[in-house]
Enzyme design. Sequence first.
Site, PDB file in Angstrom:
ATOM      1  CG  HIS A 360      -1.009   7.531   3.136  1.00 38.28           C
ATOM      2  ND1 HIS A 360       0.076   7.173   3.886  1.00 38.28           N
ATOM      3  CD2 HIS A 360      -0.558   8.388   2.196  1.00 38.28           C
ATOM      4  CE1 HIS A 360       1.149   7.774   3.398  1.00 38.28           C
ATOM      5  NE2 HIS A 360       0.796   8.507   2.377  1.00 38.28           N
ATOM      6  NE  ARG A 467      -1.035  10.949  -1.241  1.00 37.52           N
ATOM      7  CZ  ARG A 467      -1.405  12.174  -0.884  1.00 37.52           C
ATOM      8  NH1 ARG A 467      -2.446  12.734  -1.443  1.00 37.52           N
ATOM      9  NH2 ARG A 467      -0.718  12.824   0.025  1.00 37.52           N
ATOM     10  NE  ARG A 503       3.380   9.424  -4.137  1.00 42.34           N
ATOM     11  CZ  ARG A 503       2.923   9.752  -2.930  1.00 42.34           C
ATOM     12  NH1 ARG A 503       3.552  10.678  -2.223  1.00 42.34           N
ATOM     13  NH2 ARG A 503       1.847   9.190  -2.445  1.00 42.34           N
ATOM     14  CD  GLU A 601       8.029  11.575   0.416  1.00 46.74           C
ATOM     15  OE1 GLU A 601       6.959  11.885   0.942  1.00 46.74           O
ATOM     16  OE2 GLU A 601       8.111  10.727  -0.489  1.00 46.74           O
ATOM     17  CG  ASN A 624       1.477  14.884   4.279  1.00 49.10           C
ATOM     18  OD1 ASN A 624       1.213  16.017   4.676  1.00 49.10           O
ATOM     19  ND2 ASN A 624       0.870  14.339   3.241  1.00 49.10           N
ATOM     20  CG  ASP A 625       6.130  10.470   4.374  1.00 50.11           C
ATOM     21  OD1 ASP A 625       5.836   9.859   5.411  1.00 50.11           O
ATOM     22  OD2 ASP A 625       5.695  10.158   3.255  1.00 50.11           O
ATOM     23  NE  ARG A 635       1.755  10.113   6.654  1.00 49.68           N
ATOM     24  CZ  ARG A 635       1.899  10.413   5.369  1.00 49.68           C
ATOM     25  NH1 ARG A 635       3.102  10.401   4.815  1.00 49.68           N
ATOM     26  NH2 ARG A 635       0.863  10.739   4.638  1.00 49.68           N
ATOM     27  CB  CYS A 672       2.490  17.795  -3.235  1.00 45.63           C
ATOM     28  SG  CYS A 672       3.804  16.605  -2.978  1.00 45.63           S
TER      29      CYS A 672
HETATM   30  C1  PEP Z   1       3.937  13.642   1.841  1.00 48.72           C
HETATM   31  O1  PEP Z   1       4.571  12.791   2.440  1.00 48.72           O
HETATM   32  O2  PEP Z   1       3.862  14.831   2.198  1.00 48.72           O
HETATM   33  C2  PEP Z   1       3.208  13.293   0.618  1.00 48.72           C
HETATM   34  C3  PEP Z   1       2.660  14.222  -0.128  1.00 48.72           C
HETATM   35  O3  PEP Z   1       3.087  11.992   0.320  1.00 48.72           O
HETATM   36  P1  PEP Z   1       2.137  10.963   1.095  1.00 48.72           P
HETATM   37  O4  PEP Z   1       1.269  11.732   2.024  1.00 48.72           O
HETATM   38  O5  PEP Z   1       1.376  10.229   0.072  1.00 48.72           O
HETATM   39  O6  PEP Z   1       3.133  10.098   1.815  1.00 48.72           O
HETATM   40 MG    MG Z   2       5.082  10.894   1.470  1.00 51.54          MG
END
Ligand code: PEP
Ligand code: MG
Length: 753
Positions: A360, A467, A503, A601, A624-625, A635, A672
């Site tokens: 993050h 966020r 979110r 996710e 991402n998740d 990650r 996203c």
């Molecule tokens: C994701 O997980 O892709 C996402 C956009 O949320 P974050 O990166 O804040 O977990």
């Molecule tokens: Mg996420």
Amino acid sequence: MLDSLRIITQEVNSAPSLSEAMQVVVSRISDAMDVKVCSLYLRDERNHYVLRATQGLNVDAIGQVSMTPNEGLVGYVAKRGEPINLENAEAHSRYLYFAETGEEKYASFLGVPIIHQKEVLGVLAVQQSQRRRFDESEEAFLLTLSAQLSGIIAHAEATGGLEQYTQETTDARFKGMPGVLGIAIGTAVVYSPAADLLSVPFQRTDDVESEGRFFHESLGVARKEIQELGKKLKDRLTTEEQALFDAYLAMLDDASMTREVIDIINKGIAAPYAWSQVILKHAQTFSTMHDPYLRERSADVRDLGRRVLSCLQQQSAQQEPEYPDNTILIGEELTASVLGEVPPNKLAGLVSVQGSASSHIAILAKTMGIPTVMGAVDLPFTQFDGSVTIVDGYRGNVYVNPSDDVLDEFQALVREDQEMFRTYESLRDLPCETLDNHRVPLWVNTGLMADVTRSIERGAEGVGLYRTEVPFLLRDSFPTEAEQLVIYREQLEAFAPHAVTMRTLDVGGDKPLSYFPIKEANPFLGWRGIRVTLDHPEIFLAQIRAMMRASEGLDNLRIMLPMISSIPELEEAQALIHRGYNELIEEGLSIEMPPVGVMIEVPAAVYQSKEIAARSDFLSVGSNDLTQYLLAVDRNNAQVADLFNSYHPSVLQALQQVVLAAHSQGTPVSICGEMAGDPGSAILLMAMGFDVLSMNSTNLPKVKSVIRAITLEQAEELLENAINLPDAESVTNCVDTALRRFGILSRPRSLVF
Ligand code: PEP
Ligand code: MG
């Protein structure tokens, strides 16, 4: 065996240079295994395995004797990458005799490779005169040790040489991985959390007299604190625990330890660093002792060390860092709140020892456009404070004390980047559409107010992910509903009439709140996102109410739920949102019920995306998740960062499935995750049918320029070819080749040195 292993690795870790570390290894192994010879060979740049340390062979042969992988038994071990255990070495066809080593006296041979990330860095070999095969426990011992040594050797190689970095070293280059693309040149500021012995920055002092006095005063303060604590806890402590307090006080009174610190200070080095070095050395000495009681004292020494360090830091003016222009912030683990401490106009670059590009902190840095290197695990970062530093976010390198040539080269790259951004400016007001007029709205991901200006300047058409945890991470306590209202209103107003997707609080995982600690063995599989807020409806409701109150008169709010993994979770969250909305209507507010969407996710949500889509106003994929959970790759872990790849065909197929499911229910779907900001991925995502791509503002112009350079038909053809390929590498090659064919692949320029 375990004891010997522990002691050897600790000694190796604390050796001042690699050559000394290697000598420790060979002499300790020959003692522990009771063998006549132990030798260590390391691969050089010609791929020869060179004798670097030995116990038992002629020391003059060090640096002289070397073997290619096709020569000798050592070469054979390296080539096979497996242990070789021979009762009679001489009888083996690969046996090679080197007169200068004096090795004819030894009959049996056991060699094990030293492997790091699949590469054979070296070979450890033991020999003895008696003709007998080494037994399994001996082989296991040597193998285990070599596995532990491999990281240390790789570290030495990565730090650009076999000897330690010194402040005077110029052009020292350290490898990490690209976090945020771009180049930053500035002055390093080492971030050190309070009372952390391992991250005290190396700093100098001009006035050794007053630094010495300051040290003694701080010792006095610590002594008083310990005495008072001992008195306060007197009735609750066992005699043994009381003795510990006395032992601490005795250590503080130990003149020799104080002398050691003063000696370092007298060399012009600041007290906190001098103290940390002396404490770490003493703790290390205890930890290598055979007697278990004495070994445990190592923890006491560290504890005492932290207490005194804390006093030193509290009283030291250095505690409040002054941030120079073009600060390059370097730390073991950087967090959003640390970022928040540096004035935004001073922050030029970031380097984090821990984490990867998907952490993050890297994502936050991306939204701010700060060049970043992540996972620089071999960085002796405490040594850099105040040094001129270059962050090469394209290649994932950090340069310290660069020479003029290197500096010139990077300054030229910075100018090229500035030039490129200027060409992007012309795209700002042009629509994001393909050559055959297919329109793809590009939205942005935000978290800080600073992102808003950048996003608008770059032509964002909405916010696909705000966020909300970022303002929570920057504070010392939960913000109240009224405080949140002000923050959210700013975002909504700045983008109105464009939509802003807020979110709900997504903490946990690698986003812990300092004032709401969550201790878990597996944070990413634990209490995260919606799981936390559903367990705390008071936090959720305050946030929802603040968002909706902030949207009054603007009506551009969309609410999005993170980490949904089941329908009941969604329904519970929706019920709370409706409750909040009804409360506000009863309180007399005039607002529309905002659309409520769900982040896809976790894999469970992919398989239920049709059912989820039927129950929500929009979906948005958090790639991402989703990548992390589909591929089972943390990650935040630099060790497995190479495996984190959203081009993995499983990820692509999951994404396609979500789009089809959403559209089958007439529900719009956006994405996203960071993937949307990668030009090649953006083309694939557009072809899949995503209705909106939401990304960091830094990458938005580049994605727009790429989409404007192709047709939807070309993108669909590329997707069809890519999605059925067997692995991520083939997909990367396929996409890169296509981008090159369309004339739109740009790579960072290669460097001349
Ligand atoms: C994701 O997980 O892709 C996402 C956009 O949320 P974050 O990166 O804040 O977990
Ligand atoms: Mg996420």
